[in-house]
Design a protein around this motif. Structure first.
Motif, mmCIF file in Angstrom:
data_model
loop_
_atom_site.group_PDB
_atom_site.id
_atom_site.type_symbol
_atom_site.label_atom_id
_atom_site.label_comp_id
_atom_site.label_asym_id
_atom_site.label_seq_id
_atom_site.Cartn_x
_atom_site.Cartn_y
_atom_site.Cartn_z
ATOM 1 N N UNK A 587 39.473 34.998 45.584
ATOM 2 C CA UNK A 587 40.914 34.960 45.315
ATOM 3 C C UNK A 587 41.290 35.748 44.065
ATOM 4 N N UNK A 588 40.374 35.782 43.069
ATOM 5 C CA UNK A 588 40.690 36.506 41.834
ATOM 6 C C UNK A 588 40.781 38.014 42.101
ATOM 7 N N UNK A 589 39.787 38.545 42.846
ATOM 8 C CA UNK A 589 39.807 39.974 43.168
ATOM 9 C C UNK A 589 40.964 40.299 44.098
ATOM 10 N N UNK A 590 41.249 39.396 45.045
ATOM 11 C CA UNK A 590 42.366 39.607 45.966
ATOM 12 C C UNK A 590 43.668 39.737 45.191
ATOM 13 N N UNK A 591 43.870 38.852 44.195
ATOM 14 C CA UNK A 591 45.090 38.917 43.402
ATOM 15 C C UNK A 591 45.214 40.212 42.629
ATOM 16 N N UNK A 592 44.087 40.730 42.130
ATOM 17 C CA UNK A 592 44.131 41.996 41.391
ATOM 18 C C UNK A 592 44.509 43.152 42.310
ATOM 19 N N UNK A 593 43.942 43.177 43.514
ATOM 20 C CA UNK A 593 44.258 44.248 44.458
ATOM 21 C C UNK A 593 45.721 44.194 44.877
ATOM 22 N N UNK A 594 46.225 42.983 45.161
ATOM 23 C CA UNK A 594 47.634 42.846 45.538
ATOM 24 C C UNK A 594 48.533 43.277 44.382
ATOM 25 N N UNK A 595 48.113 42.952 43.164
ATOM 26 C CA UNK A 595 48.882 43.349 41.990
ATOM 27 C C UNK A 595 48.953 44.844 41.803
ATOM 28 N N UNK A 596 47.971 45.570 42.352
ATOM 29 C CA UNK A 596 47.982 47.034 42.280
ATOM 30 C C UNK A 596 48.839 47.667 43.373
ATOM 31 N N UNK A 597 49.354 46.831 44.278
ATOM 32 C CA UNK A 597 50.225 47.350 45.320
ATOM 33 C C UNK A 597 49.596 47.459 46.690
ATOM 34 N N UNK A 598 48.341 47.004 46.849
ATOM 35 C CA UNK A 598 47.702 47.058 48.164
ATOM 36 C C UNK A 598 48.133 45.860 48.997
ATOM 37 N N UNK A 599 48.387 46.049 50.300
ATOM 38 C CA UNK A 599 48.767 44.919 51.165
ATOM 39 C C UNK A 599 47.650 43.875 51.224
ATOM 40 N N UNK A 600 48.044 42.626 51.443
ATOM 41 C CA UNK A 600 47.081 41.528 51.424
ATOM 42 C C UNK A 600 46.026 41.673 52.520
ATOM 43 N N UNK A 601 46.476 42.050 53.735
ATOM 44 C CA UNK A 601 45.530 42.175 54.846
ATOM 45 C C UNK A 601 44.476 43.225 54.543
ATOM 46 N N UNK A 602 44.896 44.369 54.034
ATOM 47 C CA UNK A 602 43.947 45.432 53.709
ATOM 48 C C UNK A 602 43.000 45.001 52.598
ATOM 49 N N UNK A 603 43.533 44.297 51.602
ATOM 50 C CA UNK A 603 42.709 43.850 50.475
ATOM 51 C C UNK A 603 41.640 42.882 50.939
#
Length: 785
Positions: A587-603
């Motif tokens: 979840x921590x890495x997922x939140x960082x990727x989403x914060x960079x603008x990547x869609x959740x599914x792709x992340x």
């Protein structure tokens, strides 16, 4: 000359502005209006057919019964060679016409009368002939459309506020308001002022009074009067942005100044037409290390492709593909008639055969006096090159990237061609040449707690391998020059097939333990294409690295990368233990990727496929798979049953997929997986070859829990020996900029062994040493020995 009796009997009409007129080259071969026999343009449907030995014009008549054609023959005028023009702005390009460069001759042909030349009994044909001769050629039309896709509105065109038309009724719309110029006139859409355009090269064309008006009033948006057409297209320029733009409300804005679109007729070349002509004049110089010009070579299989404006990625890939025996057997049939098609220019089979004939026959590989390049020692004549306009348009049709005139990634283009060929119909049961590239990659997962394993097989037609980066010295070290130590092809394959540890929950023992994950080849293809990934994230931007990869001309043995599959004594995880479905995201890495603008599914997918523990690895995956058709499919997918009811989906969509060679069962599964979106369904079929079951008489691939396939593409025999056959090289900091060329090993007349030949668009030359180019190639094509 006898009068033709068929003119009055036929209901012929001039071509409309939306109709395509093929008056440049034959739709089924590369014979053109520049050849001795000229080109016959059908006056019923405006198909272009050659009139020479292949006589595709007569074949068109035999198939469709259209008797009348206009033969057009073009010869170039003699002109004095001049120095290259100085660099000029887009708005100052001289509008050179065909009449300035060529002599044109025409004559009427009637196949029903079986007369080569006829005289029309009345003037009925004159407007049709004039319409054909004035129509924009197919290649120019598609180039212009592709460039125009780059244009967008801006805030100044969208928020345009027009003044009241107090003086427009008395204004003369045929002349600049400040001088006596009557062409290249620009109407200010804000106040209605009419000013001439910028001065063109040579001092003609305008006095820049339209630009002066902007400097004085800040009125930014203007339209070129001579470019306006009845369908609403026109040159719109924003002086504030200093860019060409579009105006979504052009009809309304013109009507405000008393201009009715329905009554407009284009009278001048548009900026884009002139820009295309200017771009196609770009040339390349090829010399040896000591400055000598490389010698051009000619003959069968040695035909170049002219640059259509940033189309070198297409040319380089095509040259490598049509050097392969599978593509030659499939598409090169010089003694056969072309396949039947009502629209040959839009038929993939026809265009691939046309391309094969053009490249392989040698009929078009000849010197052209207009392609001379010079060095200090001598002058070299090159080929004119074939213009693959119809093929480029067809391959890029409805594709967001390949339909444009931007430079594209050659590897992505290769995969796009593979996809279209695979989905196309294969007449007469002919083989799909892409099958020669197909093989099985094996993914082995082992739970490190219970030691049970799972094998998964994926059918692929390419390998994209990382190139390890080892800088010479430390980055930032004053002794380092930023270069990289060379690596071997085997080091790249070692990195590609090396094991890694990933976080997954084992559904057999229930433990949240780590899994070991390893990829290897289960089978090997007849033709192996390898994409060398030389990229590094610098400030979150993928940047190309010049890392030398050492590849030999001699055969290489890849047996070490073949897997024999499950071994005796291994315990296989049960079928319901699908690690993808039970994946628990970090979840921590997922939140960082989403914060960079990547869609959740792709992340989530990136973390799943890269071990769930490394932000940079996930970032690399996201950036390198941004164009994957299935990138937005969630990991936890709803399972689609094999026998889903057909009535759940639109029958017309199923029929469309059937027309592409996709059977009912696959069509239903694809539509169900993509919410009924037919374009995504096509991509789904292509990206899920191992997800398909055997249906009817269509052979498909399906894997079981042991990782075995009912039908396995490729070879599992040893030794797995391959020899380098061709490479695609790229120069530039990004694959979307710079230039691509192809190097292909061929047996040339007079040479005892194989020689390297460089295809640099239309220029085809023999090169003595490609060692340095091999080190920095982007695509490697290997043939199984």
């Amino acid at each position: 000359m006898a009068a033709c009796l068929h003119v009055d009997a036929l209901d012929l009409q001039p071509p409309s502005s939306s109709q395509v007129v093929y008056r440049e080259d034959c739709t089924q071969c590369f014979d053109s209006i520049d050849d001795e026999s000229g080109l016959n343009v059908c006056l019923s449907c405006f198909n272009g057919g050659c009139a020479g030995s292949s006589d595709h014009a007569r074949l068109h008549y035999e198939r469709f019964g259209h008797p009348l054609a206009l033969n057009i023959k073009r010869t170039q005028k003699e002109v004095q060679r001049e120095e290259p023009p100085q660099k000029i702005s887009k708005l100052a390009i001289t509008a050179e016409t065909d009449e300035d460069r060529y002599n044109l001759s025409t004559r009427l042909v009637c196949y029903s009368c079986d007369q080569e030349t006829t005289k029309a009994s009345n003037s009925k044909l004159q407007p049709i002939i004039v319409g054909v001769m004035n129509a924009t050629t197919f290649s120019k039309r598609e180039e212009i459309k592709a460039w125009e896709q780059e244009f967008i509105p801006c805030e100044h065109t969208i928020s345009l506020v027009q003044q009241e038309p107090r003086h427009i009724k008395s204004q003369d719309l045929s002349q600049c308001s400040r001088c006596d110029l009557k062409e290249n006139l620009w109407l200010c859409l804000e106040c209605g002022n009419l000013g001439c355009g910028r001065t063109q090269f040579g001092g003609t064309g305008g006095n820049s009074h339209g630009l002066s008006h902007f400097d004085e009033t800040s009125h930014a948006v203007a339209v070129k009067l001579g470019s306006i057409t009845a369908d609403g297209s026109a040159d719109i320029y924003c002086y504030q942005c200093n860019e060409e733009r579009t105006d979504p409300d052009l009809a309304t804005h013109l009507a405000h100044w008393g201009i009715n679109l329905a009554g407009r007729e284009k009278t001048e070349k548009s900026l884009m037409e002139m820009q295309v002509e200017q771009n196609l004049r770009w040339d390349f110089t090829m010399t040896t290390g000591d400055g000598h010009e490389l010698n051009s070579i000619f003959g069968p299989g040695l035909t170049g492709l002219s640059n259509l404006g940033n189309s070198c990625y297409l040319s380089s890939v095509v040259q490598c593909l049509f050097d392969l025996p599978e593509f030659q057997r499939r598409y090169y049939h010089p003694d056969e008639r072309p396949p039947f098609s009502e629209d040959p220019a839009a038929d993939l089979e026809t265009q691939l055969r046309k391309l094969a004939d053009g490249i392989l026959s040698g009929r078009y590989s000849r010197q052209n006096k207009n392609t001379m390049t010079s060095s200090d020692s001598h002058e070299t004549l090159h080929q004119k090159g074939l213009a693959p306009s119809m093929f480029k348009h067809l391959i890029g049709r409805d594709h967001a990237e390949f339909s444009t005139m931007r430079q594209q990634d050659a590897f992505e283009f290769l995969l796009h061609i593979f996809k279209l060929i695979t989905l196309s119909k294969h007449p007469g049961g002919l083989d799909n040449p892409v099958e020669s590239f197909r093989f099985c990659m094996e993914q082995r997962l082992e739970c490190l707690n219970c030691k049970k394993v799972r094998y998964r097989l994926d059918v692929q037609d390419n390998v994209s391998i990382p190139v390890p980066a080892h800088r010479v010295g430390n980055l930032g070290d004053t002794a380092s020059d930023g270069s990289f130590e060379p690596v071997t092809l085997f080091e790249c394959l070692d990195a590609f097939t090396s094991g890694e540890v990933v976080d997954l929950r084992c559904t057999c023992c229930g433990s949240q333990e780590k899994f070991s994950k390893r990829s290897s080849f289960r089978t090997m293809p007849a033709q192996l294409v390898i994409n060398a990934r030389r990229f590094e994230l610098i400030n979150w931007v993928p940047t190309k690295l010049d890392i030398p990869v050492e590849v030999n001309d001699e055969p290489v043995d890849l047996t070490a990368y073949l897997s024999a599959g499950p071994t005796d004594g291994e315990e296989v995880l049960p079928e319901d233990g699908d690690s993808d479905r039970d994946f628990q995201v970090n979840s921590e890495l997922l939140g960082q990727l989403i914060g960079m603008g990547f869609p959740e599914v792709r992340s989530e997918k990136a973390l799943s496929l890269t071990g769930n523990a490394d932000l940079e690895a996930a970032m690399n995956w996201l950036l390198s798979h941004v164009d994957d058709p299935s990138v937005d499919e969630p990991i936890k997918k709803k399972q689609i049953t094999r026998d889903a009811p057909y009535h759940a989906h639109d029958p017309s969509k199923i029929a469309q997929l059937n027309d592409m060679g996709i059977d009912n069962s696959r069509a239903v599964r694809a539509l169900a997986a993509t919410g009924g979106d037919i374009n995504r369904a096509i991509d789904w079929v292509f990206s899920h070859p191992d997800d398909i079951v055997e249906t009817g008489d269509t052979q498909q691939y399906t894997s079981n829990q042991h990782g075995s396939l009912e039908t396995t593409p490729g070879f599992d025999t040893t030794p797995a020996t391959y020899q380098l056959r061709s490479i695609v090289c790229h120069k530039g900091s990004s694959v979307h900029a710079g230039h691509y060329v192809a190097f292909v090993r061929k047996r040339l007349p007079g040479n005892s062994g194989l020689s390297w030949v460089m295809f640099n668009d239309e220029k085809v030359v023999e090169v003595a040493d490609v060692q340095e180019m091999k080190k920095f190639a982007y695509l490697y094509f290997f043939s199984r020995v």
